[in-house]
Motif scaffolding. Structure first.
Motif, PDB file in Angstrom:
ATOM      1  N   ILE A  90     -21.904  17.318 -26.263  1.00 30.35           N
ATOM      2  CA  ILE A  90     -22.937  16.330 -26.591  1.00 30.35           C
ATOM      3  C   ILE A  90     -23.176  15.350 -25.439  1.00 30.35           C
ATOM      4  N   ALA A  91     -22.109  14.840 -24.850  1.00 29.52           N
ATOM      5  CA  ALA A  91     -22.194  13.741 -23.875  1.00 29.52           C
ATOM      6  C   ALA A  91     -23.175  13.983 -22.725  1.00 29.52           C
ATOM      7  N   PRO A  92     -23.217  15.170 -22.123  1.00 34.98           N
ATOM      8  CA  PRO A  92     -24.152  15.354 -20.992  1.00 34.98           C
ATOM      9  C   PRO A  92     -25.635  15.222 -21.370  1.00 34.98           C
ATOM     10  N   LEU A  93     -25.944  15.344 -22.643  1.00 32.19           N
ATOM     11  CA  LEU A  93     -27.344  15.261 -23.065  1.00 32.19           C
ATOM     12  C   LEU A  93     -27.754  13.857 -23.518  1.00 32.19           C
ATOM     13  N   LEU A  94     -26.830  12.925 -23.465  1.00 31.57           N
ATOM     14  CA  LEU A  94     -27.107  11.561 -23.923  1.00 31.57           C
ATOM     15  C   LEU A  94     -27.666  10.701 -22.797  1.00 31.57           C
ATOM     16  N   ASP A  95     -28.428   9.691 -23.190  1.00 35.10           N
ATOM     17  CA  ASP A  95     -28.957   8.741 -22.214  1.00 35.10           C
ATOM     18  C   ASP A  95     -28.133   7.457 -22.197  1.00 35.10           C
ATOM     19  N   ARG A  96     -26.974   7.501 -22.845  1.00 34.51           N
ATOM     20  CA  ARG A  96     -26.056   6.358 -22.899  1.00 34.51           C
ATOM     21  C   ARG A  96     -24.653   6.897 -23.145  1.00 34.51           C
ATOM     22  N   LYS A  97     -23.698   6.015 -23.152  1.00 36.42           N
ATOM     23  CA  LYS A  97     -22.322   6.427 -23.415  1.00 36.42           C
ATOM     24  C   LYS A  97     -22.191   6.829 -24.883  1.00 36.42           C
ATOM     25  N   ALA A  99     -19.907   6.197 -26.912  1.00 35.97           N
ATOM     26  CA  ALA A  99     -19.427   5.061 -27.708  1.00 35.97           C
ATOM     27  C   ALA A  99     -20.579   4.163 -28.172  1.00 35.97           C
ATOM     28  N   GLU A 100     -21.730   4.257 -27.510  1.00 34.68           N
ATOM     29  CA  GLU A 100     -22.888   3.438 -27.869  1.00 34.68           C
ATOM     30  C   GLU A 100     -23.802   4.118 -28.884  1.00 34.68           C
ATOM     31  N   VAL A 101     -23.517   5.369 -29.225  1.00 37.10           N
ATOM     32  CA  VAL A 101     -24.312   6.111 -30.201  1.00 37.10           C
ATOM     33  C   VAL A 101     -23.874   5.684 -31.600  1.00 37.10           C
ATOM     34  N   SER A 102     -24.819   5.509 -32.479  1.00 42.26           N
ATOM     35  CA  SER A 102     -24.516   5.152 -33.867  1.00 42.26           C
ATOM     36  C   SER A 102     -23.542   6.163 -34.460  1.00 42.26           C
ATOM     37  N   PRO A 103     -22.565   5.706 -35.254  1.00 44.20           N
ATOM     38  CA  PRO A 103     -21.633   6.661 -35.867  1.00 44.20           C
ATOM     39  C   PRO A 103     -22.327   7.669 -36.787  1.00 44.20           C
ATOM     40  N   ILE A 104     -23.448   7.288 -37.374  1.00 45.24           N
ATOM     41  CA  ILE A 104     -24.196   8.246 -38.210  1.00 45.24           C
ATOM     42  C   ILE A 104     -24.754   9.355 -37.333  1.00 45.24           C
ATOM     43  N   GLU A 105     -25.460   8.997 -36.272  1.00 46.63           N
ATOM     44  CA  GLU A 105     -26.026  10.016 -35.390  1.00 46.63           C
ATOM     45  C   GLU A 105     -24.916  10.850 -34.742  1.00 46.63           C
ATOM     46  N   HIS A 106     -23.814  10.204 -34.397  1.00 42.76           N
ATOM     47  CA  HIS A 106     -22.679  10.924 -33.807  1.00 42.76           C
ATOM     48  C   HIS A 106     -22.165  11.978 -34.796  1.00 42.76           C
ATOM     49  N   ALA A 107     -21.962  11.579 -36.039  1.00 40.21           N
ATOM     50  CA  ALA A 107     -21.465  12.514 -37.060  1.00 40.21           C
ATOM     51  C   ALA A 107     -22.478  13.633 -37.324  1.00 40.21           C
ATOM     52  N   VAL A 108     -23.759  13.293 -37.356  1.00 38.07           N
ATOM     53  CA  VAL A 108     -24.791  14.316 -37.570  1.00 38.07           C
ATOM     54  C   VAL A 108     -24.767  15.321 -36.415  1.00 38.07           C
ATOM     55  N   MET A 109     -24.619  14.830 -35.195  1.00 39.42           N
ATOM     56  CA  MET A 109     -24.565  15.745 -34.046  1.00 39.42           C
ATOM     57  C   MET A 109     -23.312  16.619 -34.118  1.00 39.42           C
ATOM     58  N   VAL A 113     -23.538  20.610 -33.964  1.00 36.66           N
ATOM     59  CA  VAL A 113     -22.823  21.379 -32.947  1.00 36.66           C
ATOM     60  C   VAL A 113     -21.848  22.347 -33.619  1.00 36.66           C
ATOM     61  N   TYR A 114     -21.148  21.869 -34.630  1.00 39.73           N
ATOM     62  CA  TYR A 114     -20.188  22.739 -35.316  1.00 39.73           C
ATOM     63  C   TYR A 114     -20.900  23.948 -35.931  1.00 39.73           C
ATOM     64  N   GLY A 149     -33.379  15.799 -30.139  1.00 35.23           N
ATOM     65  CA  GLY A 149     -33.350  16.028 -28.703  1.00 35.23           C
ATOM     66  C   GLY A 149     -32.034  16.632 -28.230  1.00 35.23           C
ATOM     67  N   VAL A 150     -30.937  16.101 -28.725  1.00 39.42           N
ATOM     68  CA  VAL A 150     -29.619  16.589 -28.309  1.00 39.42           C
ATOM     69  C   VAL A 150     -29.378  18.005 -28.826  1.00 39.42           C
ATOM     70  N   LEU A 151     -29.595  18.224 -30.117  1.00 41.90           N
ATOM     71  CA  LEU A 151     -29.321  19.546 -30.685  1.00 41.90           C
ATOM     72  C   LEU A 151     -30.292  20.604 -30.157  1.00 41.90           C
ATOM     73  N   ASN A 152     -31.544  20.211 -29.928  1.00 38.40           N
ATOM     74  CA  ASN A 152     -32.518  21.142 -29.350  1.00 38.40           C
ATOM     75  C   ASN A 152     -32.119  21.506 -27.923  1.00 38.40           C
ATOM     76  N   GLY A 153     -31.476  20.580 -27.239  1.00 29.41           N
ATOM     77  CA  GLY A 153     -30.974  20.856 -25.892  1.00 29.41           C
ATOM     78  C   GLY A 153     -29.753  21.762 -25.893  1.00 29.41           C
ATOM     79  N   LEU A 154     -28.946  21.699 -26.937  1.00 28.60           N
ATOM     80  CA  LEU A 154     -27.735  22.523 -27.026  1.00 28.60           C
ATOM     81  C   LEU A 154     -27.988  23.908 -27.610  1.00 28.60           C
ATOM     82  N   ALA A 155     -28.987  24.046 -28.439  1.00 29.11           N
ATOM     83  CA  ALA A 155     -29.228  25.323 -29.123  1.00 29.11           C
ATOM     84  C   ALA A 155     -29.351  26.503 -28.157  1.00 29.11           C
ATOM     85  N   PRO A 156     -30.119  26.387 -27.070  1.00 29.92           N
ATOM     86  CA  PRO A 156     -30.210  27.534 -26.159  1.00 29.92           C
ATOM     87  C   PRO A 156     -28.865  27.899 -25.517  1.00 29.92           C
ATOM     88  N   GLN A 157     -28.002  26.920 -25.365  1.00 27.07           N
ATOM     89  CA  GLN A 157     -26.671  27.153 -24.789  1.00 27.07           C
ATOM     90  C   GLN A 157     -25.735  27.799 -25.828  1.00 27.07           C
TER      91      GLN A 157
END
Length: 175
Positions: A90-97, A99-109, A113-114, A149-157
């Motif tokens: 996840i981290a390489p696709l983020l525009d911030r650290k 730790a700065e991502v909301s825990p809800i969005e973090h858990a959803v991601m 990913v899982y 944005g993050v999951l769409n970026g990971l799906a092809p990988q």
């Protein structure tokens, strides 16, 4: 402005609330399992609670009996056990650290990913749509766009053959 000038409310699609989220009655057992997993993962991320304690608590919540308990269990324990590996994706696709991502969005991601990595029975587009719905319902105003944005970026990988097959089908339909 008089009441006659007001535009009529937008028509509501069946099975959706006024905000566009799916009504509880329209949700599948799998969708419900993702909601309970999200709540449990939030407890883990925010409170650093033990997975087993969270699991026992969550299973006692109202409505859990309507969820796919096996899928919930897989998501909760799989996401926590593989947290470091998932964060590394996840981290390489983020525009911030992270730790700065909301825990809800973090858990959803984490859920997205899982599922992309370990649930080939769930089509990649379904994974994205389900995670977007979770973020819309439980996250911040534009959190769903971030998750998308993050999951769409990971799906092809993570699902390269499936994503490419869908894209090839779309290109063929355009011709």
């Amino acid at each position: 402005m008089s009441p006659h000038d007001a535009s009529p409310p937008a028509p509501q699609r069946p099975g959706l609330t006024a905000s566009g989220a799916r009504k509880a009655s329209a949700k599948s057992a799998r969708s419900r399992s993702r909601e309970f997993a999200l709540q449990a993962l939030y407890q883990h991320l925010v409170g650093r609670n033990d997975a087993t304690a969270i699991d026992h608590f969550t299973r006692d919540l109202s409505g859990f009996h309507k969820a796919d308990a096996a899928h919930y269990h897989t998501l909760l324990h799989g996401c926590i056990e593989q947290a470091e590996a998932q964060d590394a994706l996840i981290a390489p696709l983020l525009d911030r650290k992270l730790a700065e991502v909301s825990p809800i969005e973090h858990a959803v991601m984490w859920i997205g990913v899982y599922e992309l990595r370990h649930c080939p029975d769930v089509p990649w587009r379904v994974v994205l749509n389900e995670c977007i719905e979770l973020a819309k319902e439980f996250g911040g105003t534009d959190g769903h766009k971030y998750v998308n944005g993050v999951l769409n970026g990971l799906a092809p990988q993570l699902r390269s053959a499936e994503v490419e097959a869908d894209r090839a089908k779309a290109r063929a339909a355009v011709r």
